[in-house]
Scaffold this active site. Structure first.
Site, PDB file in Angstrom:
ATOM      1  N   HIS A 111      43.882  -1.820  31.784  1.00  0.00           N
ATOM      2  CA  HIS A 111      42.570  -1.814  30.900  1.00  0.00           C
ATOM      3  C   HIS A 111      42.106  -0.385  30.886  1.00  0.00           C
ATOM      4  O   HIS A 111      41.687   0.313  29.866  1.00  0.00           O
ATOM      5  CB  HIS A 111      41.503  -2.536  31.152  1.00  0.00           C
ATOM      6  CG  HIS A 111      40.248  -2.693  30.420  1.00  0.00           C
ATOM      7  ND1 HIS A 111      40.244  -3.183  29.013  1.00  0.00           N
ATOM      8  CD2 HIS A 111      39.137  -2.054  30.542  1.00  0.00           C
ATOM      9  CE1 HIS A 111      39.057  -2.829  28.395  1.00  0.00           C
ATOM     10  NE2 HIS A 111      38.324  -2.192  29.167  1.00  0.00           N
ATOM     11  N   HIS A 131      37.289  -8.069  23.974  1.00  0.00           N
ATOM     12  CA  HIS A 131      36.981  -8.601  24.967  1.00  0.00           C
ATOM     13  C   HIS A 131      37.545 -10.173  25.067  1.00  0.00           C
ATOM     14  O   HIS A 131      37.038 -11.028  25.216  1.00  0.00           O
ATOM     15  CB  HIS A 131      35.556  -8.672  25.012  1.00  0.00           C
ATOM     16  CG  HIS A 131      34.638  -8.217  26.171  1.00  0.00           C
ATOM     17  ND1 HIS A 131      33.644  -8.633  26.840  1.00  0.00           N
ATOM     18  CD2 HIS A 131      34.625  -7.254  26.773  1.00  0.00           C
ATOM     19  CE1 HIS A 131      33.164  -8.209  27.750  1.00  0.00           C
ATOM     20  NE2 HIS A 131      34.078  -7.226  27.736  1.00  0.00           N
TER      21      HIS A 131
END
Length: 744
Positions: free
Chosen positions: A49, A95
């Site tokens: 990420h 998300h």
């Protein structure tokens, strides 16, 4: 028990997600054994990420520059000059994994995080969009996720005071356990207020603004986005990694940070996103060519007994880091008091080039690493790539070989879905800038000067698009077609594309087929961006999107910003006018592979996508934009998913006006999904003018029908009451999801 039978404890670095090779690289960088805190810091910063270690090698191929680009990839948001001394900041993030575990908070904090990316650049957020991919409506867990996600986005965005102006909502079986919650935000600022996250000036102070730090976000997306979900449903133990948001704190934080920047009281501002304080301090120091000492004890903590590694890696929300000259500290603290947010000195810029973590200003050194190593020395992997072994067989299996439908109207009913259940729960009129609201092809906002509020007479347009069915067939061509669709979505509201951001949602990078999909997708977007002269100014990569061993279909989602050069009338919109002539503009190819119609009939991921010449598509996009800008169009809708058939049906049901169409040979022509086309409704007296303009532009056009009446008829294919289609369109989501009042 004999000593040899005892289970060998897992090495600390592996428990933190670091490989043996990565651990050895850290030892080499440090010249010694790293301690637990240092390993924790490297583990979050070197996660997929935060470091993009499996994707950076491919992302470099995107075209990222143009004379109007002020900030490209690598910062909190991309920034472009949109004229009149105004800069626009644009960012898209995912998300996904937090939303699968805790839908309300996962989606809500996705909104909060993307807004901080925008105002960290000095821009005031003015709009949010939410392209969503959710599991099928007949699955109870998918419905629970859908309701929670929509409530989370609504609850946070409305409370913080930023309008949600559109997006997409797609339901498909491949997202049943792994939803995609992508959020885009747009902000504007005076161009001179642009600020970058830099820690410059030895002796300057690192001031933490906003909420306290807790255990609710430890590891957060940097952990959740780097691993697949379990097969046994035990993912509930990951809930503590999902952050908890406070939109009212965010609103105060926005105003305080923008005031700091207006008064030139901050050298740089950085969002505490993935990896929390570790990320913000190391990135600002590294980008400024400096070092930083960070003090753990003064950091406001909402729980007792937090360990330093918890404080340094927590992703608790509503926090920003400002780099402040000592002489400005009192003014900064006064602004914080006035806006009722915390402001705490937690560090100091040094000239050492190292990030040191101390227990207190004069306390024990708990960690000491080269600041640049946390970001710039992250591993860069060229993962193995392999096309599917049966690719040739797949591509030979065209959906055109499927039997013709016995009931075309039934297929249209199955495709229709009004997503107003979703966007009716959002406030899309905050700031009173919205000209084209959710439900159209692209949203349109008045462009007002961010300082004076004066209307510039121009507009900004936004669209988000993605098509997993196309990309499952051919990720390269599917990605190129996705951008073409976006460009036409902007054209039908009179806008020209100026920048793209992308959210690359794929499966595990350890799967060679997934990395082949990813690389092909990058190349497809690159070809389209080059053809249209549009830069990519930023994006996000979300990998490990899979559940129970099933990767999602490759789902790159893009947001494209357009400029309306003269906003002197409302865009025509997805509507029909009684008696209007219907024109189909652009090149077509009656290939059904990758289409929604084919998927409804069980044909997925096979065949060859319809061919699109990017040069021809651009000519059609430009021609449609000019016709709309000149007021020659009464209604317009791009042709994409569902083909001409669904485009006509959506025009009819949204306007309450019937259609009588002809010159569509068969179901393949009706449902083929060649983007770069549009259905236009024009005044009969202007039809000749429009046809001549298109002929001069070298763009194909066909007269296909007339708007009017109360039936939807396509000669030789279907004839059904408009009311029948309208009920299918309006009832599907409310019947499945209820009244839209579910709270998370």
């Amino acid at each position: 028990m004999p000593a040899g039978d005892a289970a060998t404890p897992e090495p600390v670095h592996r428990s933190l997600g670091l490989t043996d090779d990565e651990y050895e690289l850290i030892r080499e960088i440090q010249g010694r054994e790293p301690n637990h805190l240092e390993l924790a810091m490297y583990s979050v910063m070197w996660s997929e990420h935060c470091s993009y270690k499996s994707s950076r090698i491919h992302l470099k191929r995107f075209p990222t520059t143009a004379e109007w680009v002020l900030v490209g990839p690598g910062e909190g948001a991309g920034v472009v000059d949109v004229g009149d001394g105004i800069a626009a900041a644009l960012r898209i993030e995912s998300h996904n994994h937090p939303s699968a575990i805790e839908p309300y908070q996962g989606a809500a904090t996705g909104v909060g995080g993307i807004l901080r990316d925008i105002f960290s650049m000095g821009a005031r957020p003015i709009a949010v969009m939410d392209p969503l991919r959710l599991g099928p409506l007949d699955d109870a867990r998918s419905r629970w996720i859908a309701e929670g996600v929509v409530s989370g986005i609504s609850g946070y965005g409305t409370s913080v005071g930023v309008p949600n102006i559109g997006g997409e909502t797609v339901f498909d079986e491949c997202y049943a356990e792994n939803p995609l919650v992508n959020v885009l935000a747009l902000g504007i600022m005076p161009a001179e207020r642009l600020v970058l996250g830099r820690a410059e000036g030895v002796g300057n102070l690192a001031v933490l603004l906003g909420s306290s730090t807790g255990r609710d976000g430890i590891g957060g997306v940097s952990v959740l986005a780097s691993a697949e979900f379990s097969d046994d449903g035990s993912d509930a133990d990951k809930r503590p990694s999902v952050q908890v948001g406070d939109p009212f704190e965010e609103k105060r934080l926005i105003e305080a940070c923008l005031e700091l920047l207006d008064r030139n009281l901050a050298v740089g501002v950085q969002d505490l996103g993935g990896a929390g304080i570790t990320c913000a301090t190391s990135e600002t120091a590294a980008k400024g060519g400096a070092g930083m000492d960070v003090f753990v004890a003064p950091i406001p903590q909402r729980e007792q007994g937090m360990e330093p590694f918890e404080v340094m890696t927590s992703e608790s929300q509503e926090r920003m880091l400002a780099i402040v000259e000592p002489g400005n500290l009192d003014a900064v603290l006064e602004i914080a008091r006035r806006w009722e947010i915390r402001a705490t000195v937690i560090g100091e810029v040094t000239g050492s080039g190292r990030l040191r973590v101390l227990s207190d200003r004069d306390g024990e050194v708990l960690a000491d690493v080269p600041a640049k190593s946390l970001e710039e020395d992250a591993p860069l992997y060229d993962r193995p790539r392999a096309e599917p072994a049966d690719l040739a067989d797949r591509r030979a299996d065209s959906a055109n070989s499927l039997p013709a439908p016995a009931d075309v109207a039934a297929d249209l009913r199955a495709m229709l879905a009004d997503t107003s259940w979703v966007y009716s729960q959002y406030d899309h009129q905050l700031f009173l800038n919205s000209v084209e609201t959710p439900g159209g092809d692209a949203a349109v906002l008045r462009l007002k000067h961010p300082t004076t509020g004066a209307d510039t007479g121009r507009g900004l347009a936004l669209t988000t698009d993605g098509n997993h069915l196309w990309c499952a067939v051919d990720p390269r061509a599917g990605s190129a077609l996705t951008f073409v669709e976006s460009a036409m979505n902007l054209a039908v509201v009179g806008a020209r594309p100026v920048a793209m951001v992308n959210c690359m949602n794929f499966g595990s990078p350890e799967d060679p087929e997934v990395m082949w999909q990813f690389s092909e997708s990058v190349d497809g977007f690159t070809e389209a961006l080059d053809a249209f002269g549009t830069p990519c100014i930023g994006g996000n990569v979300s990998l490990y999107n899979a559940s129970k061993g099933r990767p999602i279909d490759p789902t790159p989602i893009i947001g494209v910003l357009g400029v309306v050069d003269q906003l002197d009338r409302r865009p025509p919109g997805v509507t029909l006018v009684e008696g209007g002539r219907l024109l189909l503009v652009g090149h077509g190819d009656p290939e059904l592979s990758g289409s929604l119609w084919a998927a409804l009939h069980g044909h997925r991921g096979r065949g060859t996508l319809p061919a699109v010449e990017l040069e021809h598509a651009k000519a059609a996009v430009d021609a449609v934009r000019e016709l709309v800008a000149d007021g020659l169009v009464l209604g317009a809708h791009d042709v994409a998913q569902g083909g001409v058939g669904l485009a006509l049906a959506e025009l009819a049901v949204q306007s309450g006006t019937g259609v009588t169409a002809a010159r569509i040979a068969d179901h393949a022509e009706l449902f083929s999904e060649v983007p770069g086309r549009a259905v236009l409704c024009v005044d009969p007296e202007q039809t000749v003018v429009v046809l001549e303009r298109l002929e001069q532009a070298g763009v194909p056009v066909a007269r296909i029908g007339v708007a009017g009446g109360d039936r939807f008829a396509v000669k030789g294919l279907c004839d059904v009451a408009l009311a029948d289609l309208t009920s299918a369109w309006t009832d599907r989501l409310p019947d499945a999801l209820g009244s839209g009042t579910t709270q998370g």
